[in-house]
Design a protein around this motif. Structure first.
Motif, PDB file in Angstrom:
ATOM      1  N   VAL A   1      40.798  28.036  36.500  1.00  0.00           N
ATOM      2  CA  VAL A   1      39.996  29.246  36.305  1.00  0.00           C
ATOM      3  C   VAL A   1      39.615  29.393  34.837  1.00  0.00           C
ATOM      4  O   VAL A   1      38.493  29.770  34.495  1.00  0.00           O
ATOM      5  CB  VAL A   1      40.762  30.489  36.810  1.00  0.00           C
ATOM      6  N   GLU A   2      40.551  29.058  33.962  1.00  0.00           N
ATOM      7  CA  GLU A   2      40.297  29.167  32.524  1.00  0.00           C
ATOM      8  C   GLU A   2      39.159  28.232  32.079  1.00  0.00           C
ATOM      9  O   GLU A   2      38.289  28.629  31.304  1.00  0.00           O
ATOM     10  CB  GLU A   2      41.572  28.848  31.751  1.00  0.00           C
ATOM     11  N   ILE A   3      39.146  27.010  32.593  1.00  0.00           N
ATOM     12  CA  ILE A   3      38.110  26.066  32.159  1.00  0.00           C
ATOM     13  C   ILE A   3      36.819  26.232  32.958  1.00  0.00           C
ATOM     14  O   ILE A   3      35.806  25.618  32.630  1.00  0.00           O
ATOM     15  CB  ILE A   3      38.595  24.605  32.243  1.00  0.00           C
ATOM     16  N   GLY A   4      36.869  27.057  34.008  1.00  0.00           N
ATOM     17  CA  GLY A   4      35.648  27.413  34.714  1.00  0.00           C
ATOM     18  C   GLY A   4      35.289  26.587  35.923  1.00  0.00           C
ATOM     19  O   GLY A   4      34.194  26.740  36.474  1.00  0.00           O
ATOM     20  N   THR A   5      36.194  25.717  36.413  1.00  0.00           N
ATOM     21  CA  THR A   5      35.869  24.924  37.602  1.00  0.00           C
ATOM     22  C   THR A   5      36.167  25.678  38.893  1.00  0.00           C
ATOM     23  O   THR A   5      35.628  25.350  39.949  1.00  0.00           O
ATOM     24  CB  THR A   5      36.637  23.596  37.603  1.00  0.00           C
ATOM     25  N   LEU A   6      37.027  26.685  38.805  1.00  0.00           N
ATOM     26  CA  LEU A   6      37.332  27.545  39.946  1.00  0.00           C
ATOM     27  C   LEU A   6      37.088  28.995  39.551  1.00  0.00           C
ATOM     28  O   LEU A   6      37.191  29.355  38.375  1.00  0.00           O
ATOM     29  CB  LEU A   6      38.790  27.380  40.395  1.00  0.00           C
ATOM     30  N   LYS A   7      36.797  29.816  40.557  1.00  0.00           N
ATOM     31  CA  LYS A   7      36.576  31.236  40.287  1.00  0.00           C
ATOM     32  C   LYS A   7      37.333  32.091  41.292  1.00  0.00           C
ATOM     33  O   LYS A   7      37.342  31.789  42.490  1.00  0.00           O
ATOM     34  CB  LYS A   7      35.090  31.585  40.343  1.00  0.00           C
ATOM     35  N   ILE A   8      37.973  33.160  40.775  1.00  0.00           N
ATOM     36  CA  ILE A   8      38.669  34.115  41.619  1.00  0.00           C
ATOM     37  C   ILE A   8      37.654  35.076  42.231  1.00  0.00           C
ATOM     38  O   ILE A   8      36.748  35.560  41.549  1.00  0.00           O
ATOM     39  CB  ILE A   8      39.682  34.946  40.790  1.00  0.00           C
ATOM     40  N   LEU A   9      37.802  35.354  43.519  1.00  0.00           N
ATOM     41  CA  LEU A   9      36.964  36.365  44.160  1.00  0.00           C
ATOM     42  C   LEU A   9      37.646  37.725  44.077  1.00  0.00           C
ATOM     43  O   LEU A   9      38.851  37.840  44.319  1.00  0.00           O
ATOM     44  CB  LEU A   9      36.727  36.001  45.629  1.00  0.00           C
ATOM     45  N   LYS A  10      36.869  38.727  43.736  1.00  0.00           N
ATOM     46  CA  LYS A  10      37.398  40.095  43.711  1.00  0.00           C
ATOM     47  C   LYS A  10      37.296  40.674  45.116  1.00  0.00           C
ATOM     48  O   LYS A  10      36.199  40.862  45.646  1.00  0.00           O
ATOM     49  CB  LYS A  10      36.602  40.952  42.723  1.00  0.00           C
ATOM     50  N   ILE A  11      38.450  40.928  45.710  1.00  0.00           N
ATOM     51  CA  ILE A  11      38.505  41.421  47.085  1.00  0.00           C
ATOM     52  C   ILE A  11      39.458  42.608  47.123  1.00  0.00           C
ATOM     53  O   ILE A  11      40.603  42.509  46.644  1.00  0.00           O
ATOM     54  CB  ILE A  11      38.996  40.326  48.055  1.00  0.00           C
ATOM     55  N   LYS A  12      39.003  43.722  47.677  1.00  0.00           N
ATOM     56  CA  LYS A  12      39.855  44.895  47.776  1.00  0.00           C
ATOM     57  C   LYS A  12      41.073  44.569  48.630  1.00  0.00           C
ATOM     58  O   LYS A  12      40.951  44.019  49.716  1.00  0.00           O
ATOM     59  CB  LYS A  12      39.076  46.061  48.388  1.00  0.00           C
ATOM     60  N   GLY A  13      42.251  44.910  48.123  1.00  0.00           N
ATOM     61  CA  GLY A  13      43.496  44.614  48.842  1.00  0.00           C
ATOM     62  C   GLY A  13      44.191  43.362  48.354  1.00  0.00           C
ATOM     63  O   GLY A  13      45.303  43.053  48.780  1.00  0.00           O
ATOM     64  N   LEU A  14      43.538  42.614  47.485  1.00  0.00           N
ATOM     65  CA  LEU A  14      44.147  41.432  46.884  1.00  0.00           C
ATOM     66  C   LEU A  14      44.319  41.671  45.386  1.00  0.00           C
ATOM     67  O   LEU A  14      43.585  42.478  44.804  1.00  0.00           O
ATOM     68  CB  LEU A  14      43.289  40.188  47.127  1.00  0.00           C
ATOM     69  N   PRO A  15      45.263  41.016  44.718  1.00  0.00           N
ATOM     70  CA  PRO A  15      46.023  39.849  45.173  1.00  0.00           C
ATOM     71  C   PRO A  15      47.087  40.183  46.213  1.00  0.00           C
ATOM     72  O   PRO A  15      47.560  41.312  46.293  1.00  0.00           O
ATOM     73  CB  PRO A  15      46.683  39.339  43.885  1.00  0.00           C
ATOM     74  N   TYR A  16      47.428  39.172  46.997  1.00  0.00           N
ATOM     75  CA  TYR A  16      48.545  39.260  47.926  1.00  0.00           C
ATOM     76  C   TYR A  16      49.826  38.955  47.155  1.00  0.00           C
ATOM     77  O   TYR A  16      49.885  37.986  46.398  1.00  0.00           O
ATOM     78  CB  TYR A  16      48.359  38.245  49.061  1.00  0.00           C
ATOM     79  N   THR A  17      50.822  39.815  47.307  1.00  0.00           N
ATOM     80  CA  THR A  17      52.065  39.650  46.556  1.00  0.00           C
ATOM     81  C   THR A  17      53.190  39.169  47.462  1.00  0.00           C
ATOM     82  O   THR A  17      53.393  39.711  48.554  1.00  0.00           O
ATOM     83  CB  THR A  17      52.476  40.982  45.893  1.00  0.00           C
TER      84      THR A  17
END
Length: 307
Positions: free
Chosen positions: A249-265
């Motif tokens: 994620v830091e280098i930009g090859t993956l991206k986190i999706l913003k989803i209500k109710g996540l992150p799952y803990t």
């Protein structure tokens, strides 16, 4: 008896008298003599022999299973007795599920050796089910697992929370979206999940249940690294721990999706079989219990997981 068990186990694993003798630094006739004496004491043949192989028969499989456990208990007993008068030292066999084992445990081991240089750790990585089985059979001193586990034979101690996120390739059509994504938009995506028995698979199934998702396209892979590479290659989307994906994620090859109710803990938990601990076991467990430890390790890496 201990020597007989060790010789028998080695022959069973190597499927060869000569290879077992070589590993045990014994002569082949000596190994054969140990096996013959052991079979006489057990009252039955334990090995099928031919010119090409040596294999366990049904009785041998039973003896092998229990011999591994007996050797593990005997070794642990010796270490506990030695430990009464000695410093924190000696062997420490640790098993961990993939997320913790691949991304967090190396940092914990480094700190352990910095504080207790006489400890000699060995590491086994497997899924949650595999690690629990090895601890139960006394082949590991300590296991570290993710997610839930029910096992009356084990002492299970949660020690830290783990946050998990849905992520996509930076080339995915949703990667340009900065706002929240509706879960319904992800149902037709190909989901890449871990195998049954994995704590990460358990978490994925729970997220599907929570959001009432029934993805028609699912691919099952046996490692976090393979999942990450596959998501980067736009084969699908997935859910993994922030520990597993933070660098990408830091280098930009993956991206986190913003989803209500996540992150799952979920929880990281330590599992042990016996109430009797060596100093090395106790010292390692105490490090895991330090509340700031994982936080400090996490702060050495990228900080971008905002809810």
């Amino acid at each position: 008896m201990e020597q007989q068990l060790e010789v028998f186990v080695k022959v069973a694993e190597k499927e060869s008298f000569s290879r077992a003798a070589e590993e045990l630094h014994m002569t082949q006739p000596a190994v054969s003599q140990y096996i013959q004496q052991f079979e006489r004491e057990m009252g039955t043949k334990l090995l099928e022999r031919s010119n090409k192989y040596v294999r366990l028969n049904k009785a041998g499989e039973i003896v092998y299973h229990h011999a591994k456990e007996i050797i593990g208990l005997y070794t642990k007993m010796q270490r506990l007795v030695d430990d009464v008068t000695n410093k924190t030292s000696g062997p420490l066999s640790i098993g961990a599920s993939y997320t913790f084992g691949e991304y967090v445990l190396p940092h914990i081991i480094a700190l352990t050796l910095e504080k207790y240089p006489l400890v000699k750790p060995t590491i086994t990585i497997g899924n949650t089910k595999e690690i629990a089985e090895l601890v139960t059979s006394h082949q590991l001193d300590i296991g570290i697992i993710e997610g839930g586990l029910k096992n009356a034979k084990l002492n299970i101690e949660p020690f830290s929370k783990d946050e998990m996120y849905v992520f996509i390739s930076s080339k995915h059509q949703l990667a340009s979206r900065n706002g929240e994504i509706q879960v319904s938009e992800l149902e037709d995506e190909t989901w890449i999940v871990r195998e049954n028995g994995s704590g990460t698979r358990e978490a994925s199934d729970e997220v599907f249940r929570i959001f009432n998702l029934a993805p028609p396209k699912i691919m099952e892979f046996g490692s976090n690294q393979l999942i990450k590479e596959s998501v980067e290659a736009s084969l699908g989307i997935s859910l993994l721990s922030h520990w597993a994906i933070r660098k990408e994620v830091e280098i930009g090859t993956l991206k986190i999706l913003k989803i209500k109710g996540l992150p799952y803990t979920r929880q990281f938990s330590a599992i042990v079989q016996t109430p009797f601990h060596t100093k090395a076991m106790d010292s390692f467990l105490n490090l895991l219990r330090e509340e700031e430890l994982l936080y400090n390790i996490g702060n050495k890496g990228p900080q971008h997981f905002q809810s």
